[in-house]
Design a protein around this motif. Structure first.
Motif, PDB file in Angstrom:
ATOM      1  N   PHE A  88      -6.804   7.861  -0.224  1.00 29.55           N
ATOM      2  CA  PHE A  88      -7.176   6.548  -0.747  1.00 29.55           C
ATOM      3  C   PHE A  88      -5.935   5.679  -0.894  1.00 29.55           C
ATOM      4  CE2 PHE A  88      -8.822   3.422  -3.761  1.00 29.55           C
ATOM      5  CZ  PHE A  88     -10.091   3.209  -3.253  1.00 29.55           C
ATOM      6  N   PRO A  89      -6.042   4.404  -0.507  1.00 26.85           N
ATOM      7  CA  PRO A  89      -4.886   3.513  -0.651  1.00 26.85           C
ATOM      8  C   PRO A  89      -4.754   2.981  -2.070  1.00 26.85           C
ATOM      9  CG  PRO A  89      -6.685   2.339   0.400  1.00 26.85           C
ATOM     10  CD  PRO A  89      -7.152   3.753   0.204  1.00 26.85           C
ATOM     11  N   SER A  90      -3.549   3.038  -2.593  1.00 22.48           N
ATOM     12  CA  SER A  90      -3.249   2.429  -3.883  1.00 22.48           C
ATOM     13  C   SER A  90      -2.578   1.093  -3.597  1.00 22.48           C
ATOM     14  CB  SER A  90      -2.308   3.331  -4.686  1.00 22.48           C
ATOM     15  OG  SER A  90      -1.908   2.700  -5.880  1.00 22.48           O
ATOM     16  N   GLU A  91      -3.150   0.023  -4.091  1.00 22.58           N
ATOM     17  CA  GLU A  91      -2.686  -1.314  -3.746  1.00 22.58           C
ATOM     18  C   GLU A  91      -2.867  -2.245  -4.948  1.00 22.58           C
ATOM     19  OE1 GLU A  91      -4.023  -4.565  -0.366  1.00 22.58           O
ATOM     20  OE2 GLU A  91      -3.892  -2.459   0.192  1.00 22.58           O
ATOM     21  N   THR A  92      -1.974  -3.211  -5.083  1.00 23.38           N
ATOM     22  CA  THR A  92      -2.155  -4.241  -6.102  1.00 23.38           C
ATOM     23  C   THR A  92      -3.286  -5.161  -5.669  1.00 23.38           C
ATOM     24  OG1 THR A  92       0.197  -4.163  -6.625  1.00 23.38           O
ATOM     25  CG2 THR A  92      -1.030  -6.071  -7.415  1.00 23.38           C
ATOM     26  N   ILE A  93      -4.212  -5.431  -6.575  1.00 20.24           N
ATOM     27  CA  ILE A  93      -5.392  -6.207  -6.218  1.00 20.24           C
ATOM     28  C   ILE A  93      -5.556  -7.425  -7.117  1.00 20.24           C
ATOM     29  CG2 ILE A  93      -6.701  -4.335  -5.171  1.00 20.24           C
ATOM     30  CD1 ILE A  93      -8.043  -3.854  -7.838  1.00 20.24           C
TER      31      ILE A  93
ATOM     32  N   THR B 130       0.800  -1.216   0.000  1.00 16.24           N
ATOM     33  CA  THR B 130       0.000   0.000   0.000  1.00 16.24           C
ATOM     34  C   THR B 130       0.837   1.273   0.000  1.00 16.24           C
ATOM     35  OG1 THR B 130      -1.582  -1.243   1.343  1.00 16.24           O
ATOM     36  CG2 THR B 130      -1.959   1.108   1.108  1.00 16.24           C
ATOM     37  N   VAL B 131       0.503   2.175  -0.923  1.00 16.54           N
ATOM     38  CA  VAL B 131       0.921   3.574  -0.866  1.00 16.54           C
ATOM     39  C   VAL B 131      -0.361   4.402  -0.960  1.00 16.54           C
ATOM     40  CG1 VAL B 131       3.226   3.195  -1.823  1.00 16.54           C
ATOM     41  CG2 VAL B 131       1.316   3.629  -3.366  1.00 16.54           C
ATOM     42  N   TYR B 132      -0.267   5.690  -0.697  1.00 19.04           N
ATOM     43  CA  TYR B 132      -1.500   6.461  -0.557  1.00 19.04           C
ATOM     44  C   TYR B 132      -1.528   7.695  -1.466  1.00 19.04           C
ATOM     45  CZ  TYR B 132      -2.474   3.691   3.606  1.00 19.04           C
ATOM     46  OH  TYR B 132      -2.728   2.644   4.457  1.00 19.04           O
ATOM     47  N   HIS B 133      -2.709   7.940  -2.031  1.00 19.53           N
ATOM     48  CA  HIS B 133      -2.989   9.227  -2.658  1.00 19.53           C
ATOM     49  C   HIS B 133      -3.245  10.204  -1.517  1.00 19.53           C
ATOM     50  CE1 HIS B 133      -3.330   7.718  -6.795  1.00 19.53           C
ATOM     51  NE2 HIS B 133      -3.875   6.644  -6.250  1.00 19.53           N
TER      52      HIS B 133
END
Length: 307
Positions: free
Chosen positions: A271-276, A176-179
């Motif tokens: 908002f979390p940016s994550e591989t899904i 997770t990284v974040y906007h």
């Protein structure tokens, strides 16, 4: 099972490394994951010019990496990079992983990771039943824009119109990284939080990456954006520097150190940016369900909890 289940994955970058790490843990093949990740990091450094190649001919390096004699060895391919001069860059193409020795699944089949520039779109067009991609792309493409903000990654599926796509989010991989909302001290509220509530009363420019326009609209909500006009960084200008010029902006942050170097204050993680992990529900079979169970699991430390 006795069949090959193809899985769409990114060709490079953090999302692909997260997928490889996940499979290394579940399939017990850390060496293969390290080999692919190391190769791609090395090639990225060559493309950026931070390393000098021992073999300057990219086609010769590609031939060295991709073995035609070993069907289980990873394969690579070439793409044009967007850096100056548009150099050719070696990226991931595919690898086949047997499942017969995996305790977590009763199968004598295999999975094949296949690189795609946009795995989510490959699932939308029914090329794959399973795939991995960034959560960002779902927001950029298919979630419905509403007056209220989208502040939970679990809510993505609730905002996908069933008539638009059969693809749904299954789980995240925890990378997770974040906007994050950020502002200069002159624009940030002196005695309030730098958050969505501040944006409700703010009028003026908001600097974002052009490709994140729809994502930001979904995350903030269209009501919040009344009186806000989007501003974009000029070509080759560092995003944090462009936000400092505008006074307020949204950008992905890991530690926030670069933002602080430009005199920016960090506000709400929007908002979390994550591989899904994604699934096209109309393409599922018993074999696909078994592989999906292998890739999912309670051991994942993720911002996303769908099931």
């Amino acid at each position: 099972m006795g069949e090959t289940i193809p899985i769409a994955v990114p060709r490079k970058g953090r999302p692909l490394e997260s997928v490889l790490d996940r499979l290394a843990r579940r399939l017990g093949q850390p060496d293969l994951a390290d080999e692919i990740s190391s190769t791609l990091r090395h090639e990225k450094a060559l493309t950026k010019g931070s390393l000098e190649p021992d073999e300057p001919n990219v086609y010769h390096r590609l031939a060295d990496y991709s073995s035609v004699d070993d069907p289980t060895a990873p394969e690579y391919t070439l793409l044009r990079d967007d850096r100056a001069g548009k150099p050719r860059r070696i990226v991931f193409d595919s690898v086949t992983l047997p499942l017969e020795d995996v305790d977590a699944i009763d199968s004598d089949g295999e999975i094949q990771l296949i690189g795609r520039e946009e795995p989510f779109r490959a699932l939308r067009t029914h090329e794959f039943a399973l795939g991995f991609d960034s959560a960002d792309l779902i927001l950029e493409e298919v979630v419905q824009l509403r007056p209220e903000p989208l502040d939970r990654i679990e809510a993505i599926n609730e905002r996908i119109d069933p008539a638009d796509t059969d693809v749904r989010v299954i789980t995240g991989l925890g990378d997770t990284v974040y906007h994050t909302l950020m502002a200069t001290p002159e624009v940030a509220p002196p005695s309030e939080h730098l958050d969505r509530d501040f944006l409700e009363t703010y009028e003026g420019p908001l600097c974002i990456e052009p490709r994140y326009e729809r994502l930001v609209q979904a995350v903030l909500g269209t009501r919040t954006l009344d009186g806000v006009n989007f501003q974009y960084p000029v070509a080759h200008r560092e995003e944090e520097a462009a936000i400092a010029d505008a006074g307020l902006g949204v950008y992905l942050t890991v530690t926030g150190s670069t933002a602080r170097e430009h005199g920016l204050l960090l506000g709400e993680q929007l908002f979390p940016s994550e591989t899904i992990l994604l699934e096209n529900s109309s393409e599922t079979t018993d074999s696909v369900d078994a592989v999906r169970s292998l890739l999912n699991g309670g051991d994942l430390e993720t911002e996303l909890a769908v099931e």
